[in-house]
Design an enzyme around this catalytic site. Structure first.
Site, PDB file in Angstrom:
ATOM      1  N   TRP A 154      60.386  45.299  48.974  1.00  0.00           N
ATOM      2  CA  TRP A 154      59.904  44.184  49.788  1.00  0.00           C
ATOM      3  C   TRP A 154      60.076  44.423  51.270  1.00  0.00           C
ATOM      4  O   TRP A 154      59.205  44.077  52.071  1.00  0.00           O
ATOM      5  CB  TRP A 154      60.560  42.869  49.359  1.00  0.00           C
ATOM      6  CG  TRP A 154      60.018  42.391  48.044  1.00  0.00           C
ATOM      7  CD1 TRP A 154      60.712  42.236  46.874  1.00  0.00           C
ATOM      8  CD2 TRP A 154      58.663  42.034  47.741  1.00  0.00           C
ATOM      9  NE1 TRP A 154      59.865  41.807  45.880  1.00  0.00           N
ATOM     10  CE2 TRP A 154      58.605  41.678  46.377  1.00  0.00           C
ATOM     11  CE3 TRP A 154      57.478  41.979  48.485  1.00  0.00           C
ATOM     12  CZ2 TRP A 154      57.423  41.277  45.752  1.00  0.00           C
ATOM     13  CZ3 TRP A 154      56.295  41.584  47.864  1.00  0.00           C
ATOM     14  CH2 TRP A 154      56.283  41.234  46.510  1.00  0.00           C
ATOM     15  N   ASP A 214      64.192  38.128  55.056  1.00  0.00           N
ATOM     16  CA  ASP A 214      63.428  37.698  53.882  1.00  0.00           C
ATOM     17  C   ASP A 214      64.456  37.330  52.812  1.00  0.00           C
ATOM     18  O   ASP A 214      65.114  38.194  52.246  1.00  0.00           O
ATOM     19  CB  ASP A 214      62.535  38.850  53.397  1.00  0.00           C
ATOM     20  CG  ASP A 214      61.772  38.506  52.112  1.00  0.00           C
ATOM     21  OD1 ASP A 214      62.012  37.426  51.542  1.00  0.00           O
ATOM     22  OD2 ASP A 214      60.959  39.347  51.680  1.00  0.00           O
ATOM     23  N   LYS A 271      61.129  31.214  43.226  1.00  0.00           N
ATOM     24  CA  LYS A 271      62.322  31.813  42.624  1.00  0.00           C
ATOM     25  C   LYS A 271      63.417  30.763  42.445  1.00  0.00           C
ATOM     26  O   LYS A 271      63.703  30.378  41.333  1.00  0.00           O
ATOM     27  CB  LYS A 271      62.791  32.985  43.475  1.00  0.00           C
ATOM     28  CG  LYS A 271      61.987  34.246  43.141  1.00  0.00           C
ATOM     29  CD  LYS A 271      61.290  34.881  44.279  1.00  0.00           C
ATOM     30  CE  LYS A 271      60.367  35.985  43.789  1.00  0.00           C
ATOM     31  NZ  LYS A 271      59.752  36.722  44.877  1.00  0.00           N
TER      32      LYS A 271
HETATM   33  C1  LIG Z   1      58.820  37.445  45.533  1.00  0.00           C
HETATM   34  C2  LIG Z   1      59.132  38.055  46.821  1.00  0.00           C
HETATM   35  C3  LIG Z   1      58.161  38.225  47.825  1.00  0.00           C
HETATM   36  C4  LIG Z   1      56.686  37.969  47.602  1.00  0.00           C
HETATM   37  O1  LIG Z   1      56.350  36.690  47.565  1.00  0.00           O
HETATM   38  P1  LIG Z   1      54.819  36.218  47.376  1.00  0.00           P
HETATM   39  O2  LIG Z   1      54.991  34.748  47.484  1.00  0.00           O
HETATM   40  O3  LIG Z   1      54.369  36.699  46.042  1.00  0.00           O
HETATM   41  O4  LIG Z   1      54.038  36.805  48.487  1.00  0.00           O
HETATM   42  C5  LIG Z   1      58.567  38.754  49.032  1.00  0.00           C
HETATM   43  N1  LIG Z   1      59.844  39.099  49.258  1.00  0.00           N
HETATM   44  C6  LIG Z   1      60.793  38.963  48.303  1.00  0.00           C
HETATM   45  C7  LIG Z   1      62.196  39.372  48.602  1.00  0.00           C
HETATM   46  C8  LIG Z   1      60.465  38.439  47.068  1.00  0.00           C
HETATM   47  O5  LIG Z   1      61.413  38.313  46.119  1.00  0.00           O
END
Ligand SMILES: *Cc1c(COP(=O)(O)O)cnc(C)c1O
Length: 373
Positions: free
Chosen positions: A101, A185, A209
């Site tokens: 990511w 993030d 999540k």
């Molecule tokens: C799930 C996730 C994303 C992606 O999210 P989307 O909503 O599918 O774009 C980005 N960064 C992390 C750390 C994630 O777990």
């Protein structure tokens, strides 16, 4: 069924139960929550409660705004540079790459200016190493050199796919040369443990999540970073417009924000983040202890950065992986397959996963080993 999906993932049962009433009749108004306009007084209540409950859960200082936006985690990788990459007069940002990511964040930011990887833990880049998981550690703080004119330093606090979690945010802030702000993030460990948001410039989390259903993306932005977007930034993604309209510059994902609000209330009535943190510590410890007790299963992540919520693991004999996944389902264990980029297996155990689910998984794994080991 125990759902070990990395996202969209399990919601707390109580949240789904409450939704089932509100879909027919929200708060005894005779109106379905699906029918609520974002300009109505009903949404005003939903929004204000969600905002203030989240602020309370996080112990967030008044220096920060909470924004409910769209675009998901990956949208955020573009929204952030469009809003703050020019804050020092030159479009420049630094990145720490510790997995899938954060690598994507870096690649996206390259479209908006001079983005640079200032530290990486990619094993495969250094030597010809073809393990299934190329990221098993987080770069040493001493090795991270930010550039003087950089607007921000971005990292991922929990690599959902690779299983690397990093929480020494203050250490990172102290390592910054120049006046870059920290950007995190937090999509997969948001609300799962105490995180030092008050030392950052921006954090973002997609919702699917730990914070509800997909459709809403939560940004927490330090107020002095608002109002310096690039000209190309779409109006709907400009922090200034979002803040001034209380996340209603255009139609927000009303239902997703409502569900996030229910999750925040569920967290508040279940001991808050402190309690989630101790539950998640306990669940992950049980799981790692089990994996480390046998050579049949492996997880090669350095112990200091092993994720408490996303645990990738492999079978010594990879040809058993498909059989493992197939049989798991008939034992009530679903979505245990690893991410397509890495293969193997992965157990995601977010806030809504109870200890009983971990016990069920470990029992299944023990039986599987007994049979095939
Ligand atoms: C799930 C996730 C994303 C992606 O999210 P989307 O909503 O599918 O774009 C980005 N960064 C992390 C750390 C994630 O777990």
């Amino acid at each position: 069924m125990w759902n070990f999906s990395s996202g969209p993932s399990m919601l707390p049962y109580d949240v789904i139960h409450q939704m089932s009433f509100d879909i027919l009749d929200w708060n005894s108004t005779g109106v379905s929550v699906f029918d609520i306009s974002h300009r109505s007084k009903y949404f005003e209540i939903i929004y204000n409660e969600a905002e203030s409950d989240l602020r309370e859960l996080l112990g967030l200082s008044s220096d920060y705004c909470i924004l409910f936006m769209q675009g998901g985690g990956q949208g955020a990788n573009a929204i952030i540079p469009m809003n703050i990459i020019g804050r020092n007069g030159i479009n420049m940002a630094d990145f720490i790459v510790s997995g899938y990511w954060s690598s994507k964040s870096y690649i996206e930011a390259c479209k908006y200016g001079d983005a640079s990887i200032v530290a990486s833990s990619n094993y495969a880049m250094k030597i010809d190493y073809q393990d299934c998981n190329p990221y098993t550690w987080f770069p040493k703080i001493e090795s991270i050199k930010t550039r003087a004119c950089s607007s921000y330093l971005q990292f991922c606090s929990n690599e959902t796919i690779n299983g690397v979690e990093f929480v020494d945010w203050n250490g990172l802030v102290n390592s910054i040369d120049g006046n870059a702000v920290l950007v995190a993030d937090v999509s997969s460990n948001f609300l799962t443990r105490e995180l030092d948001i008050n030392c950052t410039g921006v954090v973002f989390s997609c919702a699917q999540k730990n914070a509800g259903i997909s459709g809403v993306t939560i940004f927490i932005v330090r107020k002095d970073l608002i109002g310096m977007s690039l000209n190309i930034c779409p109006s709907v993604f400009d922090y200034k417009n979002v803040v001034n309209s209380e996340s209603r510059y255009n139609t927000p994902p009303v239902f997703a924000i409502y569900v996030s609000g229910l999750v925040f209330k569920w967290l508040k009535s279940n001991g808050g983040i402190k309690r989630m943190e101790s539950n998640n510590l306990e669940k992950s410890r049980m799981f790692y202890d089990f994996i480390d007790s046998t050579s049949f299963y492996t997880n090669t992540i350095h112990s200091s950065v092993r994720s408490r919520v996303n645990i990738p693991f492999f079978l010594k004999n990879d040809f058993l992986t498909d059989i493992f996944v197939e049989k798991a389902e008939s034992s009530g264990i679903i979505n245990i397959k690893g991410h397509r980029s890495m293969g193997g297996l992965r157990a995601s155990m977010y806030n809504a996963m109870p200890i009983d689910g971990i016990n069920a998984l470990i029992n299944y794994m023990r039986d599987f080993e007994r049979y095939y080991g």
